[in-house]
Design an enzyme around this catalytic site. Structure first.
Site, PDB file in Angstrom:
ATOM      1  N   ARG B  59       0.851  -1.188   0.000  1.00 55.21           N
ATOM      2  CA  ARG B  59       0.000   0.000   0.000  1.00 55.21           C
ATOM      3  C   ARG B  59       0.889   1.242   0.000  1.00 55.21           C
ATOM      4  NH1 ARG B  59      -3.734  -2.339   4.736  1.00 55.21           N
ATOM      5  NH2 ARG B  59      -1.680  -3.135   5.239  1.00 55.21           N
ATOM      6  N   ASP B  61       2.424   4.854  -0.175  1.00 50.72           N
ATOM      7  CA  ASP B  61       1.894   6.160   0.244  1.00 50.72           C
ATOM      8  C   ASP B  61       1.719   7.102  -0.935  1.00 50.72           C
ATOM      9  OD1 ASP B  61       2.153   5.473   2.976  1.00 50.72           O
ATOM     10  OD2 ASP B  61       4.263   6.105   2.961  1.00 50.72           O
ATOM     11  N   TYR B 119      12.423  -2.187  -1.515  1.00 50.09           N
ATOM     12  CA  TYR B 119      12.245  -0.770  -1.790  1.00 50.09           C
ATOM     13  C   TYR B 119      13.609  -0.110  -1.989  1.00 50.09           C
ATOM     14  CZ  TYR B 119       7.484  -1.208   0.102  1.00 50.09           C
ATOM     15  OH  TYR B 119       6.183  -1.558   0.326  1.00 50.09           O
ATOM     16  N   ARG B 206      10.706   5.053   5.089  1.00 48.25           N
ATOM     17  CA  ARG B 206      10.993   6.496   5.109  1.00 48.25           C
ATOM     18  C   ARG B 206      11.515   6.947   6.474  1.00 48.25           C
ATOM     19  NH1 ARG B 206       5.444   8.721   2.944  1.00 48.25           N
ATOM     20  NH2 ARG B 206       6.413  10.720   3.508  1.00 48.25           N
TER      21      ARG B 206
END
Lengths: 253, 253
Positions: B59, B61, B119, B206
């Site tokens: 999901r 952002d 990622y 992040r």
């Protein structure tokens, strides 16, 4: 003798994403990179000072990009080059960035003094166009014979009359130019055409790419680009490749 | 037994530039990738058919990108996968591209069946932000000690309670996750943080990047990220790095 020309010349190096612009050259209809830079520099001048003229080495077309356009401008102010650099980047949009501002010899002219320019044209060949490069490539998801394209490039290197590779309606007096390099390179999912020469006609790189692709796609036979060159008329060449795929990479002095 | 679930499951691989979107997940305020894909697929169904639900592996952002998001959907139609692939790309905007559509086992679920995700976070370090990557990086034109960042990553690899690296207000029952890889890589003008693991908390990558940068910038001492991990509270960690720098690279099954 009263010299009304400002005595100081600045040399600017500028990167831009040309997607949203009408090209380098100031236009009456559409926003140009030249206008943006001139307007941003003008704020250093007294109100009522004459308009500054920024000269770019390459008059890139609408939608064409630059990694390192070089421009010159005579200015009547004495702010340090570094302060001008900072202020320009504050005033310009994020898709136009000034990489460097330097003091140059008084007579420096970015266009007339350039001894050569290098352009890269990117063709994207995968079946689905990556969202991350869509503004920077020509999407051609078709079989392409890269070796056949390479063979054609040998006809173009050297000094020739490139009239066949000039946009219709261009007002050039002389269409003789010298290309030092025309390379076809392979990158992941891409074919690049790299062209370096002392000077270029309007749309010249894009018409060269459009013509090389005619042979790469098998629509024209080997040797056809040599015939196009010899014909010395725009109608003989292939289509003009889309602007988005073209980037000015380097200006040589 | 009457089974109202459609018997066919499709697996989609999707690339997107997340810049203009409210993220993967359907939102009441803002356009999501999930909604775009669901609406495009719905056009294959009879009018009045129940709404399709597309499940994404990650999901992502708002503003986060994907090279290869994987999604699953149960569909009541039998159009060939290749026809669905073509039609989706015609209907979707150019910043969302479907790379592949495949028939999958009936029970396939993109999120629950994923065994890992990778990622990449891109930090751009040159003083002037390149116009060509501005939507895909965090611009930090400051001295950064990459080796110090690398040292901190060793504290994060393995199975830990990552509560310190979870967005405030997230409703997770269990914040224990396993990271198999946290690498700091150097690219021209860039620092990349590559994180691979079996599962991730909201904003986890992040906040990890924001915390590693605290040490790389010299604002926190060596070993600080280990202390953050041990504190098990969001307030202990560094800031959440901007969404634009993050891209989902790969989902493993």
């Amino acid at each position: 003798v009263i010299d009304h020309q400002p005595a100081r010349t600045l040399r600017l190096t500028i990167a831009y994403d040309g997607t949203g612009y009408a090209g380098w050259q100031r236009q009456t209809n559409g926003l140009s990179i030249q206008q943006l830079v001139e307007d941003a520099l003008q704020t250093f001048c007294h109100a009522g000072a004459p308009r500054l003229s920024v000269h770019g080495a390459s008059r890139t077309d609408a939608g064409v990009h630059a990694l390192a356009q070089v421009a010159s401008v005579r200015v009547p102010f004495d702010a340090p080059a570094r302060a001008v650099w900072r202020a320009l980047n504050v005033r310009l949009p994020l898709d136009v960035r000034v990489l460097a501002v330097e003091d140059a010899p008084h007579t420096f002219h970015a266009r007339f003094d350039a001894s050569g320019k290098r352009y890269r044209y990117r063709i994207f060949t995968a079946s689905v166009l990556s969202p991350f490069v869509r503004a920077y490539v020509w999407h051609r998801p078709y079989p392409t014979d890269v070796e056949a394209m390479r063979q054609e490039t040998t006809r173009l290197v050297g000094t020739h009359d490139f009239a066949s590779f000039e946009a219709r309606g261009a007002q050039t007096l002389d269409s003789i130019r010298t290309l030092e390099r025309v390379d076809v390179e392979i990158a992941p999912d891409e074919i690049h055409v790299v062209v370096e020469g002392s000077g270029f006609l309007r749309h010249m790189v894009r018409i060269i790419v459009g013509s090389l692709v005619e042979v790469g796609a098998g629509r024209r036979p080997a040797g056809w680009v040599g015939e196009v060159l010899a014909a010395r008329t725009r109608g003989a060449a292939g289509p003009t490749a889309p602007a988005a795929g073209l980037v000015l990479e380097h200006v040589r002095y």
